[in-house]
Design an enzyme around this catalytic site. Structure first.
Site, PDB file in Angstrom:
ATOM      1  N   LYS A 198       0.969  -1.200   0.159  1.00  0.00           N
ATOM      2  CA  LYS A 198      -0.018  -0.161   0.005  1.00  0.00           C
ATOM      3  C   LYS A 198       0.845   1.229  -0.071  1.00  0.00           C
ATOM      4  O   LYS A 198       1.580   1.518   1.048  1.00  0.00           O
ATOM      5  CB  LYS A 198      -0.959  -0.193   1.175  1.00  0.00           C
ATOM      6  CG  LYS A 198      -2.143   0.669   1.185  1.00  0.00           C
ATOM      7  CD  LYS A 198      -2.070   2.263   0.815  1.00  0.00           C
ATOM      8  CE  LYS A 198      -1.926   2.955   2.034  1.00  0.00           C
ATOM      9  NZ  LYS A 198      -1.905   4.500   1.529  1.00  0.00           N
ATOM     10  N   GLY A 250       6.533   4.871   8.442  1.00  0.00           N
ATOM     11  CA  GLY A 250       5.918   6.174   8.586  1.00  0.00           C
ATOM     12  C   GLY A 250       5.986   6.891   9.913  1.00  0.00           C
ATOM     13  O   GLY A 250       6.782   6.920  10.705  1.00  0.00           O
ATOM     14  N   SER A 251       4.621   7.734  10.230  1.00  0.00           N
ATOM     15  CA  SER A 251       4.825   8.335  11.467  1.00  0.00           C
ATOM     16  C   SER A 251       4.526   7.524  12.826  1.00  0.00           C
ATOM     17  O   SER A 251       3.918   6.330  12.614  1.00  0.00           O
ATOM     18  CB  SER A 251       3.803   9.421  11.416  1.00  0.00           C
ATOM     19  OG  SER A 251       2.368   8.793  11.433  1.00  0.00           O
ATOM     20  N   THR A 252       4.842   7.900  13.791  1.00  0.00           N
ATOM     21  CA  THR A 252       4.906   7.218  15.077  1.00  0.00           C
ATOM     22  C   THR A 252       3.618   6.991  15.312  1.00  0.00           C
ATOM     23  O   THR A 252       2.910   6.082  16.042  1.00  0.00           O
ATOM     24  CB  THR A 252       5.857   7.934  16.126  1.00  0.00           C
ATOM     25  OG1 THR A 252       7.108   7.652  15.814  1.00  0.00           O
ATOM     26  CG2 THR A 252       5.322   7.056  17.549  1.00  0.00           C
ATOM     27  N   GLU A 253       2.653   8.205  15.230  1.00  0.00           N
ATOM     28  CA  GLU A 253       1.222   8.274  15.503  1.00  0.00           C
ATOM     29  C   GLU A 253       0.600   7.182  14.770  1.00  0.00           C
ATOM     30  O   GLU A 253      -0.129   6.066  15.124  1.00  0.00           O
ATOM     31  CB  GLU A 253       0.652   9.564  14.956  1.00  0.00           C
ATOM     32  CG  GLU A 253      -0.779   9.988  14.987  1.00  0.00           C
ATOM     33  CD  GLU A 253      -1.052  11.131  14.465  1.00  0.00           C
ATOM     34  OE1 GLU A 253      -0.278  12.018  13.982  1.00  0.00           O
ATOM     35  OE2 GLU A 253      -2.379  11.252  14.257  1.00  0.00           O
ATOM     36  N   GLY A 255       1.991   4.471  13.322  1.00  0.00           N
ATOM     37  CA  GLY A 255       2.301   3.101  13.589  1.00  0.00           C
ATOM     38  C   GLY A 255       1.540   2.698  15.100  1.00  0.00           C
ATOM     39  O   GLY A 255       1.355   1.368  15.159  1.00  0.00           O
ATOM     40  N   GLU A 272       8.952   1.078  11.374  1.00  0.00           N
ATOM     41  CA  GLU A 272      10.072   2.078  11.218  1.00  0.00           C
ATOM     42  C   GLU A 272       9.554   3.328  11.183  1.00  0.00           C
ATOM     43  O   GLU A 272       8.767   3.880  10.021  1.00  0.00           O
ATOM     44  CB  GLU A 272      10.828   1.665   9.724  1.00  0.00           C
ATOM     45  CG  GLU A 272      11.984   2.119   9.931  1.00  0.00           C
ATOM     46  CD  GLU A 272      12.018   3.654   9.373  1.00  0.00           C
ATOM     47  OE1 GLU A 272      12.258   4.474  10.231  1.00  0.00           O
ATOM     48  OE2 GLU A 272      12.049   3.700   8.135  1.00  0.00           O
ATOM     49  N   CYS A 306      13.279  10.139   7.757  1.00  0.00           N
ATOM     50  CA  CYS A 306      13.265   9.801   9.224  1.00  0.00           C
ATOM     51  C   CYS A 306      14.333   9.864  10.109  1.00  0.00           C
ATOM     52  O   CYS A 306      14.356  10.296  11.278  1.00  0.00           O
ATOM     53  CB  CYS A 306      12.410   8.288   9.218  1.00  0.00           C
ATOM     54  SG  CYS A 306      13.549   7.214   8.291  1.00  0.00           S
ATOM     55  N   GLU A 403       9.093  15.986  15.080  1.00  0.00           N
ATOM     56  CA  GLU A 403       9.608  15.604  13.924  1.00  0.00           C
ATOM     57  C   GLU A 403       9.093  16.928  12.924  1.00  0.00           C
ATOM     58  O   GLU A 403       7.710  16.773  12.838  1.00  0.00           O
ATOM     59  CB  GLU A 403       9.275  14.369  13.492  1.00  0.00           C
ATOM     60  CG  GLU A 403       9.865  14.050  12.210  1.00  0.00           C
ATOM     61  CD  GLU A 403       9.575  12.337  11.947  1.00  0.00           C
ATOM     62  OE1 GLU A 403       8.585  12.112  11.981  1.00  0.00           O
ATOM     63  OE2 GLU A 403      10.685  11.982  11.470  1.00  0.00           O
TER      64      GLU A 403
HETATM   65  P1  NAP Z   1       1.568   8.361   7.463  1.00  0.00           P
HETATM   66  O1  NAP Z   1       0.290   8.915   7.741  1.00  0.00           O
HETATM   67  O2  NAP Z   1       2.313   7.705   8.953  1.00  0.00           O
HETATM   68  O3  NAP Z   1       1.869   7.576   6.298  1.00  0.00           O
HETATM   69  C1  NAP Z   1       2.500   6.685   6.136  1.00  0.00           C
HETATM   70  C2  NAP Z   1       1.603   5.365   5.408  1.00  0.00           C
HETATM   71  O4  NAP Z   1       0.464   5.105   6.314  1.00  0.00           O
HETATM   72  C3  NAP Z   1       0.731   5.892   4.375  1.00  0.00           C
HETATM   73  O5  NAP Z   1       0.975   4.813   3.291  1.00  0.00           O
HETATM   74  C4  NAP Z   1      -0.406   6.213   4.818  1.00  0.00           C
HETATM   75  O6  NAP Z   1      -1.303   6.251   3.723  1.00  0.00           O
HETATM   76  C5  NAP Z   1      -0.623   4.952   5.700  1.00  0.00           C
HETATM   77  N1  NAP Z   1      -1.757   5.139   6.578  1.00  0.00           N
HETATM   78  C6  NAP Z   1      -2.111   6.444   7.122  1.00  0.00           C
HETATM   79  N2  NAP Z   1      -3.159   6.079   8.254  1.00  0.00           N
HETATM   80  C7  NAP Z   1      -3.067   4.853   8.314  1.00  0.00           C
HETATM   81  C8  NAP Z   1      -3.981   3.754   9.094  1.00  0.00           C
HETATM   82  N3  NAP Z   1      -4.759   4.321  10.206  1.00  0.00           N
HETATM   83  N4  NAP Z   1      -3.533   2.740   9.244  1.00  0.00           N
HETATM   84  C9  NAP Z   1      -2.760   2.057   8.212  1.00  0.00           C
HETATM   85  N5  NAP Z   1      -1.992   2.901   7.559  1.00  0.00           N
HETATM   86  C10 NAP Z   1      -2.346   3.853   7.395  1.00  0.00           C
HETATM   87  O7  NAP Z   1       2.514   9.713   7.225  1.00  0.00           O
HETATM   88  P2  NAP Z   1       2.274  11.165   6.710  1.00  0.00           P
HETATM   89  O8  NAP Z   1       0.668  11.264   7.293  1.00  0.00           O
HETATM   90  O9  NAP Z   1       2.132  11.046   5.291  1.00  0.00           O
HETATM   91  O10 NAP Z   1       3.081  12.190   7.259  1.00  0.00           O
HETATM   92  C11 NAP Z   1       2.975  12.643   8.527  1.00  0.00           C
HETATM   93  C12 NAP Z   1       4.181  12.591   9.209  1.00  0.00           C
HETATM   94  O11 NAP Z   1       4.637  11.493   9.292  1.00  0.00           O
HETATM   95  C13 NAP Z   1       5.386  13.440   8.598  1.00  0.00           C
HETATM   96  O12 NAP Z   1       5.487  14.709   8.618  1.00  0.00           O
HETATM   97  C14 NAP Z   1       6.808  12.940   9.159  1.00  0.00           C
HETATM   98  O13 NAP Z   1       6.795  13.540  10.357  1.00  0.00           O
HETATM   99  C15 NAP Z   1       6.181  11.390   9.466  1.00  0.00           C
HETATM  100  N6  NAP Z   1       6.645  10.599   8.451  1.00  0.00           N
HETATM  101  C16 NAP Z   1       7.905   9.844   8.905  1.00  0.00           C
HETATM  102  C17 NAP Z   1       8.461   8.966   7.804  1.00  0.00           C
HETATM  103  C18 NAP Z   1       9.376   7.960   8.305  1.00  0.00           C
HETATM  104  O14 NAP Z   1      10.039   7.518   7.237  1.00  0.00           O
HETATM  105  N7  NAP Z   1       9.710   7.690   9.515  1.00  0.00           N
HETATM  106  C19 NAP Z   1       7.929   8.792   6.502  1.00  0.00           C
HETATM  107  C20 NAP Z   1       6.762   9.713   6.380  1.00  0.00           C
HETATM  108  C21 NAP Z   1       6.115  10.643   7.181  1.00  0.00           C
HETATM  109  P3  NAP Z   1      -1.853   7.588   3.094  1.00  0.00           P
HETATM  110  O15 NAP Z   1      -0.481   8.307   2.455  1.00  0.00           O
HETATM  111  O16 NAP Z   1      -2.892   7.440   2.172  1.00  0.00           O
HETATM  112  O17 NAP Z   1      -2.349   8.512   4.519  1.00  0.00           O
END
Ligand code: NAP
Ligand code: MG
Length: 499
Positions: A198, A250-253, A255, A272, A306, A403
């Site tokens: 995904k 992705g985000s800790t939230e 995760g 991660e 990250c 972050e």
């Molecule tokens: P994110 O929401 O954590 O997105 C990562 C992935 O998870 C995307 O494919 C996202 O889909 C999916 N996702 C979203 N909600 C989900 C849920 N409830 N259950 C399962 N999967 C879900 O990250 P973001 O909103 O794009 O970015 C927000 C912040 O996260 C950034 O500003 C940054 O601080 C952090 N981030 C960290 C990393 C890292 O490598 N550690 C990478 C990206 C972002 P959608 O894209 O369709 O929402």
């Protein structure tokens, strides 16, 4: 695509972008069950780039059923390891052949430089597929010399088997769309799992071009499925009762939401997550190398990493000179669209990220931080932010604790006599850390004390496919890359035979 963008991409990329991009399920490109589509945008202009089939729970379910069938009924599970090896290796070769196309497509969808997306993201993704192709034939159990105290006199033959986990859901973010997908796909497939990928809603395109490569390489239907969609699609995958494992970046939230969603069938979860990594510069460091390396630490990929070294700790005797040098180098960075070969810093991925990063800048400056350079949005089109060096910050400021995921660093002086480790470790995160010094003993002693999954000495972003990568504390569970990833995509069966 704008006229300029159109001229700078290959015919292959232009063709790829024409028409709605479909989901890849069970070896076929198909519409979403709902028939809906969503739009992905070019972050350099904010303009429409492509229409993408909008995967939702029903599509995730279709993909999971296909992956389950491919896992349980074959031919994937019964394939010899060297057959899997050849297929995975072929993906690496095809990525290498098409590196320019992948680079351009990633640049258009994500905003990063096409040159870097080709030479770093795609080249490394190809390396990851080749590395794990080799692992397919090297996954081994062991024989165990058992004592069996309750069966005295008996003879036994005891051994372990390492078997795939099963159906794996792979959820990836938008910062390194192709690369993060590869980090998960390659070890999962080498270990014999079947997968549903995904991609992030902001950057679904290279994952779909990669699906074409899996098709061309000859993977059996259902082994690899790609379902672009939004958070609800990721949530449906995480909660699905027939998924055996979720690997998430992705985000800790989010995760934490995945951990909750996985409760139902107690699927395995690896995470991660985010970071707020310290980068520590001692006064005895090679000054110029540390300036360049520190810039790379927080500015690479426009700060959307990250591991970004966004807490820059500099020994007080060189603090002023060092931060001035970093700010001067940052102010000279060439900002522009990813398709312009002279661009060094591209746009952030989306309006949402632009708002988020400029929001942090506003808060930091209101708290009392001072920008040595930058501090604002750049231009009026696209989602660009000026590289920003903040000083006069305090540990409690949000720009120091949270972050930001943009081209922003918070620089703080430290006194060598007080030690730096406590400050460096004072974060909920523990993903990475940098150390700059010419003192070998100090470097290694500091490395031992830092609570971080990766420590880089006299360099930053020192990744390698063979080195495990992952987080301490709230930066994650488990490790990717290296043999560590194979461990997490396999499970151990203990077999004990009474002879
Ligand atoms: P994110 O929401 O954590 O997105 C990562 C992935 O998870 C995307 O494919 C996202 O889909 C999916 N996702 C979203 N909600 C989900 C849920 N409830 N259950 C399962 N999967 C879900 O990250 P973001 O909103 O794009 O970015 C927000 C912040 O996260 C950034 O500003 C940054 O601080 C952090 N981030 C960290 C990393 C890292 O490598 N550690 C990478 C990206 C972002 P959608 O894209 O369709 O929402
Ligand atoms: Mg998102």
């Amino acid at each position: 695509m704008t006229g300029v963008a159109e001229q700078s991409v290959s015919a292959k990329v232009r063709d790829f972008l024409a028409g709605t991009k479909l989901l890849y399920i069970d070896g076929r490109f198909v519409d979403a069950a709902s028939g809906r589509t969503f739009v992905t945008y070019d972050p350099a202009t904010g303009e429409h780039l492509a229409d993408v089939a909008h995967g939702e729970a029903a599509d995730i379910d279709r993909a999971v059923r296909a992956a389950r069938r491919a896992f349980d009924e074959g031919p994937w599970a019964s394939m010899k390891p060297n057959e899997r090896e050849r297929l995975i290796w072929r993906v690496g070769d095809l990525l290498t052949e098409r590196a320019a196309d992948f680079g351009q497509l990633e640049a258009l969808d994500n905003g990063k430089s096409a040159a870097i997306a080709s030479a770093v993201d795609t080249a490394w993704a190809a390396d990851v597929f080749r590395y794990y192709a080799g692992w397919a034939t090297k996954i081994e159990g062991s024989t165990v010399n058992v004592s069996m105290p309750f069966a005295p006199g008996g003879q036994f033959h005891a051994y372990t088997l390492r078997e795939p986990v099963g159906v794996c859901g792979l959820i990836v973010p938008w910062n390194f769309p192709l690369l993060m997908a590869s980090w998960k796909l390659a070890p999962a497939l080498a270990a014999g799992n079947t997968v549903i990928l995904k991609p992030a809603e902001q950057t679904p395109l290279t994952a779909l071009m990669l699906a074409e490569i899996f098709e061309e390489a000859g993977f059996p239907p259902g082994v690899v499925n790609v379902v672009p969609g939004f958070g609800d699609a990721g949530a449906a995958l995480s909660a699905h009762e027939d998924v055996d494992k979720i690997a998430f970046t992705g985000s800790t939230e989010v995760g934490k939401k995945i951990v909750d969603a996985a409760r139902g069938n107690l699927k395995k979860v690896t995470l991660e997550l985010g970071g707020k990594s310290p980068n520590i510069v001692f006064a005895d460091a090679d000054f110029d190398a540390a300036v360049q390396g520190s810039l790379n630490a927080w500015l690479f990929n426009h700060g959307q990493c990250c591991v970004a070294g966004t807490r820059l700790y500099v020994e007080n005797t060189i603090f002023e000179r060092f931060t001035q040098a970093v700010a001067e180098a940052a102010s000279k960075v060439k900002i522009g669209p990813g398709l312009d070969p002279t661009t060094e810093l591209g746009p952030l991925v989306s309006q949402e990220q632009l708002d988020r990063v400029t929001g942090y800048l506003r808060d930091g400056l209101a708290d009392g931080a001072r920008a040595l350079t930058g501090g604002r949005r750049w231009g009026e089109t696209g989602y660009f932010v000026e590289p920003t060096v903040l000083v006069d910050v305090k540990p409690e400021f949000s720009v120091v604790r949270e972050e930001i995921f943009g081209p922003v660093v918070a620089a703080m002086p430290f006194d060598a006599d007080d030690g730096i480790v406590t400050a460096a470790n004072s974060s909920i995160y523990g993903l990475a850390a940098g150390i700059w010094t010419r003192d070998i003993s100090k470097a290694h002693c500091t490395a031992r004390l830092l609570k971080a999954g990766s420590v880089w000495i006299n360099q930053y972003n020192g990744f390698d496919t063979a080195m495990p990568f992952g987080g301490y504390k709230q930066s994650g569970w488990g490790r990717e890359l290296g043999g560590a990833a194979i461990d997490l995509y396999t499970q151990t069966k203990a077999v004990n035979v009474a002879l």
